[in-house]
Motif scaffolding. Structure first.
Motif, PDB file in Angstrom:
ATOM      1  N   LEU A   1      -0.837   4.471  -1.209  1.00 51.67           N
ATOM      2  CA  LEU A   1      -2.142   4.413  -0.536  1.00 51.67           C
ATOM      3  C   LEU A   1      -1.950   4.660   0.968  1.00 51.67           C
ATOM      4  CD1 LEU A   1      -2.711   2.919  -3.256  1.00 51.67           C
ATOM      5  CD2 LEU A   1      -4.310   1.494  -1.988  1.00 51.67           C
TER       6      LEU A   1
ATOM      7  N   ALA B   1       0.857  -1.194   0.000  1.00 49.28           N
ATOM      8  CA  ALA B   1       0.000   0.000   0.000  1.00 49.28           C
ATOM      9  C   ALA B   1       0.888   1.237   0.000  1.00 49.28           C
ATOM     10  CB  ALA B   1      -0.919  -0.020   1.225  1.00 49.28           C
TER      11      ALA B   1
ATOM     12  N   SER C   1      -8.286  -0.042  -5.913  1.00 46.12           N
ATOM     13  CA  SER C   1      -7.699   1.255  -5.548  1.00 46.12           C
ATOM     14  C   SER C   1      -8.255   2.347  -6.454  1.00 46.12           C
ATOM     15  CB  SER C   1      -6.177   1.171  -5.705  1.00 46.12           C
ATOM     16  OG  SER C   1      -5.637   2.461  -5.819  1.00 46.12           O
TER      17      SER C   1
ATOM     18  N   GLU D   1      -9.275   4.926   0.132  1.00 50.30           N
ATOM     19  CA  GLU D   1      -8.445   4.632  -1.043  1.00 50.30           C
ATOM     20  C   GLU D   1      -9.112   3.633  -1.979  1.00 50.30           C
ATOM     21  OE1 GLU D   1      -5.750   6.110  -1.676  1.00 50.30           O
ATOM     22  OE2 GLU D   1      -4.798   6.766   0.184  1.00 50.30           O
ATOM     23  N   LEU D   2     -10.191   2.972  -1.504  1.00 50.03           N
ATOM     24  CA  LEU D   2     -10.731   1.820  -2.248  1.00 50.03           C
ATOM     25  C   LEU D   2     -12.179   2.044  -2.654  1.00 50.03           C
ATOM     26  CD1 LEU D   2      -9.430  -1.015   0.145  1.00 50.03           C
ATOM     27  CD2 LEU D   2      -8.266  -0.083  -1.872  1.00 50.03           C
TER      28      LEU D   2
END
Ligand SMILES: Cc1cc2nc3c(=O)[nH]c(=O)nc-3n(C[C@H](O)[C@H](O)[C@H](O)COP(=O)(O)OP(=O)(O)OC[C@H]3O[C@@H](n4cnc5c(N)ncnc54)[C@H](O)[C@@H]3O)c2cc1C
Length: 389
Positions: free
Chosen positions: A182, A177, A350, A342-343
């Motif tokens: 992220l 990540a 992502s 982030e998702l």
């Protein structure tokens, strides 16, 4: 040797297996890459070897996340009934324990073999003992592991959290990540026993093994379940549940006789007001040794109504400040993880890096005790697996 796939799934745990079988069923060529000598080791030890594989009362409120709405979509798209249908298709016998928790009658092995079988039938290829050295993104994702190189336009990170390092947990998911920019919510041990400070330990830990039905509260959360005294502190379902909400330095409030009035009997005109009467009143609610010890450490200031009132309040609001927790070595899960902002809530992809997905425990979604963490693994894994193109 380079191998080309449609999707690479890193981590052959609960979420990775579910994702691989769903993607495989849709005709995707999937590689499931696992560093341990076999997939799904945590499934095998889960639920005391019987795998509490879901909870029929699963609701979004059973999950902890910086964004409490995030999990709703995936949980609605893949429900406990969906997983139960799979279990029934494989004729795996199961039963409901308390509170909607479903366990295998025989062994957790049934669940793992079911998932492995579904993956095989769907054509997903499992690579075990495959330690990942490097992950790159060129025109597609490249994973280097040992002498092998895997390539695919899609990468699904399902490497779990940091709990139980001796079973092979690694921080690879958090590192990836970070590598792809992220954000992460600070990981922390959850569903973990508390360790008490020296004074409380001296007060109670020689009673290790004694359990009681309590209600425990912290940070506006309350759980009514069993508490277990251990050699170093407090455990049992009530304490594991509240540990997920606790922050270091905070007190937990324990109600050792929830919903009852312990001193009511002593207010009757005919009942004597003394230690013997009080002990016998508390024995109705707590195991005798625990009740006696608790009263030794909480003597009423006076045998007046005011003194009994104070004691009654202490019974329902016993404040304990744990010195800490047993940490990742004994934590059932890791809270925190990849920031859900982030998702995509629908697909787990992502928002910043197309083709990159995070599923399961590595994401900042943590379930309560009782089959919810597997339900999150199945739901997030299925959503990603169905979305892979
Ligand atoms: C003792 C115990 C009992 C539990 N019992 C229950 C229960 O009964 N019910 C319930 O709902 N939940 C239970 N849980 C929690 C549940 O096991 C997890 O929430 C769930 O397994 C998370 O699934 P996952 O696929 O995200 O991660 P995991 O199942 O942890 O899978 C991650 C996989 O990734 C692999 N991996 C890690 N790093 C790498 C790497 N660098 N390269 C390649 N592979 C890697 C790991 O070896 C592992 O196989 C229990 C947990 C523990 C520890």
């Amino acid at each position: 040797m380079t191998q080309q796939f449609d999707a690479l799934v890193l981590g052959g745990g609960a979420a990775g297996l579910m994702c691989a079988l769903e993607a495989g069923k849709r005709g995707r060529r999937v590689a499931l890459i696992e560093r341990a000598e076999r997939a799904g080791k945590k499934i095998l030890i889960s639920g005391g070897g019987r795998c509490n594989f879901t909870n029929i009362h699963c609701r979004p409120e059973n999950f902890i996340s910086a964004n409490p709405h995030f999990a709703k979509s995936a949980l609605a798209r893949y429900t406990p009934s969906d997983f139960i249908a799979l279990v029934e298709k494989h004729r795996i016998p199961y039963h409901e324990k308390a509170l909607g928790q479903l366990f295998c009658d025989r062994s957790a092995r049934d669940i793992l073999e079911m998932l492995e079988g579904e993956c095989r039938d769907a054509g997903a290829r499992l690579f075990v003992q495959t330690s990942i050295r490097e992950v790159l993104r060129t025109t597609e994702f490249v994973v280097r592991a040992g002498e092998m190189e895997f390539r695919a336009p899609v990468l699904v990170v399902a490497t779990g959290g940091l709990s139980i390092p001796k079973m092979g947990a690694t921080g690879l998911g958090y590192d990836l990540a970070g590598q792809f920019g992220l954000a992460i919510r600070e990981p922390r041990p959850a569903l973990v026993p508390f360790v008490l400070g020296p004074e409380d330990r001296e007060g109670f830990c020689d009673l290790a093994g004694v359990s009681a039905d309590v209600a425990v509260s912290c940070n506006s959360q309350r759980f009514r379940e069993k508490m277990l005294i251990t050699h170093r502190g407090l455990s049992g379902p009530a304490m594991l549940q509240i540990s997920s909400y606790w922050k270091p330095g905070q007190a937990v409030a324990i109600d050792v006789a929830p919903g009852s009035n312990v001193t009511a009997a002593l207010r009757e005109p005919k009942t004597p007001r003394n230690t013997t009467a009080l002990r016998s009143a508390l024995h109705n609610f707590l195991p005798i040794r625990f009740a006696n010890r608790w009263l030794d450490l909480h003597r009423p200031s006076a045998w007046t109504n005011t003194g009994l009132g104070e004691l009654e309040r202490a019974v329902h609001d016993w404040k304990v400040v744990p010195a800490g927790t047993e940490g990742y070595a004994k934590a059932e899960v890791t809270a925190g993880g990849v920031d859900t902002n982030e998702l995509s809530a629908k697909t787990m992809e992502s928002r910043k890096v197309p083709g990159l997905f995070f599923i399961g425990e590595v994401v900042d979604v943590t379930g309560h005790l009782g089959g919810f963490n597997f339900q999150w693994a199945w739901a997030s894994g299925a959503c990603a697996g169905r979305a892979l193109v």
